[in-house]
Design a protein around this motif. Structure first.
Motif, PDB file in Angstrom:
ATOM      1  N   THR A  40     -15.914  20.961  23.634  1.00 16.34           N
ATOM      2  CA  THR A  40     -15.753  19.802  24.520  1.00 16.34           C
ATOM      3  C   THR A  40     -16.853  19.896  25.577  1.00 16.34           C
ATOM      4  N   SER A  42     -19.514  18.036  28.536  1.00 13.71           N
ATOM      5  CA  SER A  42     -20.304  16.803  28.616  1.00 13.71           C
ATOM      6  C   SER A  42     -21.371  16.718  27.520  1.00 13.71           C
ATOM      7  N   THR A  43     -21.877  17.855  27.065  1.00 19.37           N
ATOM      8  CA  THR A  43     -22.997  17.822  26.106  1.00 19.37           C
ATOM      9  C   THR A  43     -22.680  17.002  24.851  1.00 19.37           C
ATOM     10  N   ASP A  71     -12.103  26.128  22.337  1.00 18.07           N
ATOM     11  CA  ASP A  71     -11.508  26.871  23.455  1.00 18.07           C
ATOM     12  C   ASP A  71     -10.523  25.989  24.214  1.00 18.07           C
ATOM     13  N   HIS A 142     -22.753  31.129  28.980  1.00 15.45           N
ATOM     14  CA  HIS A 142     -21.542  31.346  28.185  1.00 15.45           C
ATOM     15  C   HIS A 142     -21.545  30.477  26.934  1.00 15.45           C
ATOM     16  N   GLY A 144     -18.573  28.904  24.315  1.00 15.92           N
ATOM     17  CA  GLY A 144     -17.136  28.719  24.428  1.00 15.92           C
ATOM     18  C   GLY A 144     -16.747  29.190  25.818  1.00 15.92           C
ATOM     19  N   ARG A 171     -14.455  18.641  37.077  1.00 12.81           N
ATOM     20  CA  ARG A 171     -15.086  17.338  36.741  1.00 12.81           C
ATOM     21  C   ARG A 171     -14.133  16.474  35.930  1.00 12.81           C
ATOM     22  N   ARG A 203     -30.980  20.497  33.403  1.00 12.77           N
ATOM     23  CA  ARG A 203     -30.040  21.452  33.981  1.00 12.77           C
ATOM     24  C   ARG A 203     -29.908  22.717  33.127  1.00 12.77           C
ATOM     25  N   LYS A 204     -30.178  22.587  31.833  1.00  9.94           N
ATOM     26  CA  LYS A 204     -30.007  23.721  30.914  1.00  9.94           C
ATOM     27  C   LYS A 204     -31.336  24.409  30.597  1.00  9.94           C
TER      28      LYS A 204
END
Ligand code: F6R
Length: 245
Positions: A40, A42-43, A71, A142, A144, A171, A203-204
């Motif tokens: 799950t 936002s990606t 997860d 991280h 999961g 969020r 951001r990543k």
């Protein structure tokens, strides 16, 4: 373990989600019984938005497939919008017709999260293992809810969440923020035939560079994926901006 770059596919931001959705739809079309674990966060949101149409285009269906949730938060009531099972139902499962033959989640409402982990692993064993695991990348590396410090051998289990993971749950309306979760272990993720690491946005960029170019270490669980021969990293332009040549 290998230090070689994995299969890295770089797309424009505009093309990224369709590329992932089309690739996944192609897998379902080729293998209607596909056993896939999904994240799950936002990606994958634009990927899941695109998937029903991609499936139609590829002539694929999830009707005979098994979808496994990666997860789950603990100490959150069933149906809470921040819960991972609620998120995946809302983002994808409820929009798929036909529905997947199996949607396997952690049964965290029975009061025994350790038993929920055992049951999830048993359910995966019962379907014959995972063909494919899709993953997002945490800003702390991280995978999961396998937080920094997790070795490659770590199994499906109850975990304490890192501060950034707790904040991320906010969020989606988690209040109070969760402090614990259950996650498919690194060992079970690495046991899948294929792994697709989905990474989008500037951001990543820093953590993707650390994961692919830095040392392979439990301090950055995503770096442990580099030992897997079936790893594919699917990133957009912005996410690869810090990668070395
Ligand atoms: C979610 C999950 C997390 C996220 C990661 C990235 O099921 O397992 O590891 O994939 O935290 O989150 P986003 O996509 O929100 O940046």
């Amino acid at each position: 373990m290998t230090n070689q770059r994995p299969d890295l596919r770089i797309l424009s931001a505009a093309a990224w989600a369709d590329h992932v959705a089309d690739s996944l739809a192609g897998r379902f079309a080729n293998d209607p019984g596909l056993r896939v674990c999904l994240p799950t966060g936002s990606t994958p949101v634009p990927v899941y938005d695109a998937l029903p149409r991609a499936l139609a285009g590829a002539g694929g269906s999830v009707g005979r497939s098994a979808i496994v949730l990666l997860d789950e938060y603990l100490d959150m009531p069933a149906g809470h919008p921040a819960r991972c099972d609620t998120q995946l139902r809302r983002m994808l499962i409820d929009r798929l017709a036909p529905a997947p033959a199996r949607f396997i989640t952690f049964d965290v409402d029975g009061g025994d999260p350790v038993a929920a982990c055992v049951a999830l692993d048993a359910a995966i064993d019962a379907i014959g293992g995972l063909d494919l695991v899709l993953l997002g990348l945490g800003v702390n590396g991280h995978i999961g809810m396998n937080e920094p410090g997790t070795p490659a051998q770590a199994e499906t289990r109850v975990v304490d969440l890192a501060p950034t993971t707790m904040t991320a749950a906010g969020r989606y309306g988690a209040d109070p923020l969760p402090t614990r979760g259950v996650t498919l272990g690194m060992a079970e993720i690495l046991a899948a035939r294929e792994i697709w690491l989905l990474v989008s946005g500037a951001r990543k960029a820093g953590i993707l560079a650390g994961s692919l170019d830095g040392p392979i270490t439990p301090d950055v669980p995503a770096s442990l994926l580099r030992g897997h021969p079936g790893l594919r990293v699917i990133a957009d332009d912005a996410a690869v901006s810090d990668l070395g040549a």
